[in-house]
Design a protein around this motif. Structure first.
Motif, PDB file in Angstrom:
ATOM      1  N   ARG A 174     -43.641  57.154   8.249  1.00  0.00           N
ATOM      2  CA  ARG A 174     -43.427  55.723   8.123  1.00  0.00           C
ATOM      3  C   ARG A 174     -43.746  55.070   9.465  1.00  0.00           C
ATOM      4  O   ARG A 174     -43.404  55.610  10.518  1.00  0.00           O
ATOM      5  N   ARG A 175     -44.384  53.905   9.415  1.00  0.00           N
ATOM      6  CA  ARG A 175     -44.659  53.168  10.650  1.00  0.00           C
ATOM      7  C   ARG A 175     -44.223  51.720  10.471  1.00  0.00           C
ATOM      8  O   ARG A 175     -44.644  51.049   9.525  1.00  0.00           O
ATOM      9  N   ILE A 176     -43.395  51.266  11.380  1.00  0.00           N
ATOM     10  CA  ILE A 176     -42.856  49.906  11.345  1.00  0.00           C
ATOM     11  C   ILE A 176     -43.203  49.235  12.662  1.00  0.00           C
ATOM     12  O   ILE A 176     -42.798  49.723  13.730  1.00  0.00           O
ATOM     13  N   VAL A 177     -43.930  48.146  12.633  1.00  0.00           N
ATOM     14  CA  VAL A 177     -44.309  47.428  13.850  1.00  0.00           C
ATOM     15  C   VAL A 177     -43.421  46.196  14.008  1.00  0.00           C
ATOM     16  O   VAL A 177     -43.283  45.394  13.076  1.00  0.00           O
ATOM     17  N   PHE A 178     -42.847  46.051  15.185  1.00  0.00           N
ATOM     18  CA  PHE A 178     -42.061  44.873  15.538  1.00  0.00           C
ATOM     19  C   PHE A 178     -42.945  43.953  16.372  1.00  0.00           C
ATOM     20  O   PHE A 178     -43.310  44.300  17.495  1.00  0.00           O
ATOM     21  N   MET A 179     -43.283  42.811  15.817  1.00  0.00           N
ATOM     22  CA  MET A 179     -44.178  41.855  16.469  1.00  0.00           C
ATOM     23  C   MET A 179     -43.361  40.680  16.982  1.00  0.00           C
ATOM     24  O   MET A 179     -42.571  40.081  16.218  1.00  0.00           O
ATOM     25  N   GLY A 180     -43.527  40.331  18.264  1.00  0.00           N
ATOM     26  CA  GLY A 180     -42.751  39.215  18.777  1.00  0.00           C
ATOM     27  C   GLY A 180     -43.028  38.884  20.223  1.00  0.00           C
ATOM     28  O   GLY A 180     -44.089  39.203  20.756  1.00  0.00           O
ATOM     29  N   ASP A 181     -42.036  38.256  20.847  1.00  0.00           N
ATOM     30  CA  ASP A 181     -42.166  37.788  22.228  1.00  0.00           C
ATOM     31  C   ASP A 181     -41.273  38.636  23.133  1.00  0.00           C
ATOM     32  O   ASP A 181     -41.093  39.827  22.890  1.00  0.00           O
ATOM     33  N   SER A 182     -40.702  38.030  24.190  1.00  0.00           N
ATOM     34  CA  SER A 182     -39.897  38.804  25.139  1.00  0.00           C
ATOM     35  C   SER A 182     -38.645  39.390  24.513  1.00  0.00           C
ATOM     36  O   SER A 182     -38.161  40.439  24.960  1.00  0.00           O
ATOM     37  N   ILE A 183     -38.097  38.723  23.502  1.00  0.00           N
ATOM     38  CA  ILE A 183     -36.911  39.265  22.844  1.00  0.00           C
ATOM     39  C   ILE A 183     -37.235  40.609  22.207  1.00  0.00           C
ATOM     40  O   ILE A 183     -36.437  41.544  22.245  1.00  0.00           O
ATOM     41  N   THR A 184     -38.435  40.724  21.658  1.00  0.00           N
ATOM     42  CA  THR A 184     -38.885  42.001  21.095  1.00  0.00           C
ATOM     43  C   THR A 184     -39.304  42.972  22.189  1.00  0.00           C
ATOM     44  O   THR A 184     -38.945  44.156  22.151  1.00  0.00           O
ATOM     45  N   GLU A 185     -40.048  42.491  23.182  1.00  0.00           N
ATOM     46  CA  GLU A 185     -40.514  43.390  24.251  1.00  0.00           C
ATOM     47  C   GLU A 185     -39.338  43.980  25.030  1.00  0.00           C
ATOM     48  O   GLU A 185     -39.300  45.188  25.314  1.00  0.00           O
ATOM     49  N   ASN A 186     -38.364  43.152  25.391  1.00  0.00           N
ATOM     50  CA  ASN A 186     -37.220  43.638  26.165  1.00  0.00           C
ATOM     51  C   ASN A 186     -36.382  44.652  25.398  1.00  0.00           C
ATOM     52  O   ASN A 186     -35.694  45.489  26.007  1.00  0.00           O
ATOM     53  N   TRP A 187     -36.424  44.559  24.103  1.00  0.00           N
ATOM     54  CA  TRP A 187     -35.679  45.485  23.249  1.00  0.00           C
ATOM     55  C   TRP A 187     -36.081  46.926  23.557  1.00  0.00           C
ATOM     56  O   TRP A 187     -35.241  47.833  23.643  1.00  0.00           O
ATOM     57  N   MET A 188     -37.386  47.129  23.725  1.00  0.00           N
ATOM     58  CA  MET A 188     -37.910  48.471  23.992  1.00  0.00           C
ATOM     59  C   MET A 188     -37.362  49.032  25.304  1.00  0.00           C
ATOM     60  O   MET A 188     -37.088  50.228  25.427  1.00  0.00           O
ATOM     61  N   TRP A 189     -37.186  48.156  26.313  1.00  0.00           N
ATOM     62  CA  TRP A 189     -36.682  48.624  27.614  1.00  0.00           C
ATOM     63  C   TRP A 189     -35.163  48.762  27.595  1.00  0.00           C
ATOM     64  O   TRP A 189     -34.609  49.599  28.299  1.00  0.00           O
ATOM     65  N   THR A 190     -34.480  47.945  26.815  1.00  0.00           N
ATOM     66  CA  THR A 190     -33.018  47.992  26.764  1.00  0.00           C
ATOM     67  C   THR A 190     -32.530  49.194  25.964  1.00  0.00           C
ATOM     68  O   THR A 190     -31.551  49.842  26.341  1.00  0.00           O
ATOM     69  N   ASP A 191     -33.203  49.497  24.857  1.00  0.00           N
ATOM     70  CA  ASP A 191     -32.796  50.630  24.026  1.00  0.00           C
ATOM     71  C   ASP A 191     -34.039  51.347  23.505  1.00  0.00           C
ATOM     72  O   ASP A 191     -34.409  51.200  22.331  1.00  0.00           O
ATOM     73  N   PRO A 192     -34.680  52.136  24.368  1.00  0.00           N
ATOM     74  CA  PRO A 192     -35.904  52.820  23.926  1.00  0.00           C
ATOM     75  C   PRO A 192     -35.677  53.774  22.768  1.00  0.00           C
ATOM     76  O   PRO A 192     -36.605  54.060  22.004  1.00  0.00           O
TER      77      PRO A 192
END
Length: 261
Positions: free
Chosen positions: A80-98
């Motif tokens: 399964r592949r799920i892409v999260f498309m967005g702005d800094s709220i989405t980008e920062n998510w990856m750094w906050t909880d990889p």
């Protein structure tokens, strides 16, 4: 007169005049002694700014994820592949909880982006990755006027275009509400709370009419000012770990719902 005698007389006259200069009276300030200042040391040069990455010169940061997309490669059978498309709220998510972006969850957020910029890179960063589902979060930076003044209608049209592109390629859509914000620290005074609320009303209605999953972060996170409380954010816009801890189960549930045949 002999020139030698004339020169000697002139020297004696000057010496006598110097000796008869009045002395400074007691208690009278004497002029400060002026000394030749040493040569000023050269001031330290400010470090040269780091050269911009190629994608930082693009209006839409189109190639920001080019290398990551190539490394991601094709999907494994059954994956399964799920892409999260967005702005800094989405980008920062990856750094906050990889750890959240594992098991097929892919982050394609870019800080500061408007819905128009997301639309331009939607093919490369979503369609070409052939995901099962795209989770789309857009609108905050439009309301903040990051790309200049805009209208709610223009934001709606950009969101509709991304939804239509996804669905035309067999990608299921989860359409997320814009997170609450009472003010924007980088652009104060725009009074975004009511604008965000109105946009979310449209997103919810559009999702229902189009038969797509609506992901409601807003009502789970808004305080009584229709803002993001300090317990969930340091700046009133971007979630902290506690904020993402609220978003994650909501996102997982929405993705599960979208995957139902």
């Amino acid at each position: 007169m002999n020139p030698r005698y004339a020169a000697a007389a002139l020297l004696l006259t000057a010496t006598a005049g110097a000796q008869t200069q009045p002395q400074a009276k007691a208690g009278t300030a004497t002029p400060p002694r002026v000394e030749a200042s040493p040569q000023a040391a050269p001031q330290a040069q400010a470090p040269a700014p780091a050269p911009k990455k190629p994608w930082e010169l693009e209006w839409d940061y189109y190639s920001r994820y080019s290398d990551d997309n190539r490394r991601l490669g094709g999907r494994v059978s059954g994956e399964r592949r799920i892409v999260f498309m967005g702005d800094s709220i989405t980008e920062n998510w990856m750094w906050t909880d990889p750890a959240f972006f594992t098991n097929g969850f892919v982050d394609r957020g870019i800080s500061g982006q408007t819905s128009a910029q997301m639309l331009v890179r939607f093919r490369q960063d979503v369609i070409d990755l052939r995901p099962d589902v795209v989770v789309l979060l857009a609108g905050t930076n439009d309301i903040a006027q990051n790309g200049g003044r805009t209208t709610q209608e223009a934001i709606e049209q950009n969101i509709q275009s991304m939804v239509e592109l996804a669905r035309s390629h067999g990608i299921r859509v989860v359409l997320a509400s814009v997170l609450p914000a009472f003010d924007f620290p980088w652009r104060k005074g725009l009074e975004p709370a009511d604008k965000i609320y109105a946009l979310n009303q449209w997103i919810a209605g559009y999702s229902a009419g189009a038969g797509i999953v609506y992901l409601d972060y807003y009502n789970a996170m808004a305080d009584d000012r229709r803002g993001l409380p300090a317990s969930l954010s340091q700046d009133g816009v971007h979630p902290n770990a506690a904020g993402y801890a609220i978003m994650e189960p909501l996102a997982r549930a929405a993705v599960t719902q979208a995957l139902v045949p």
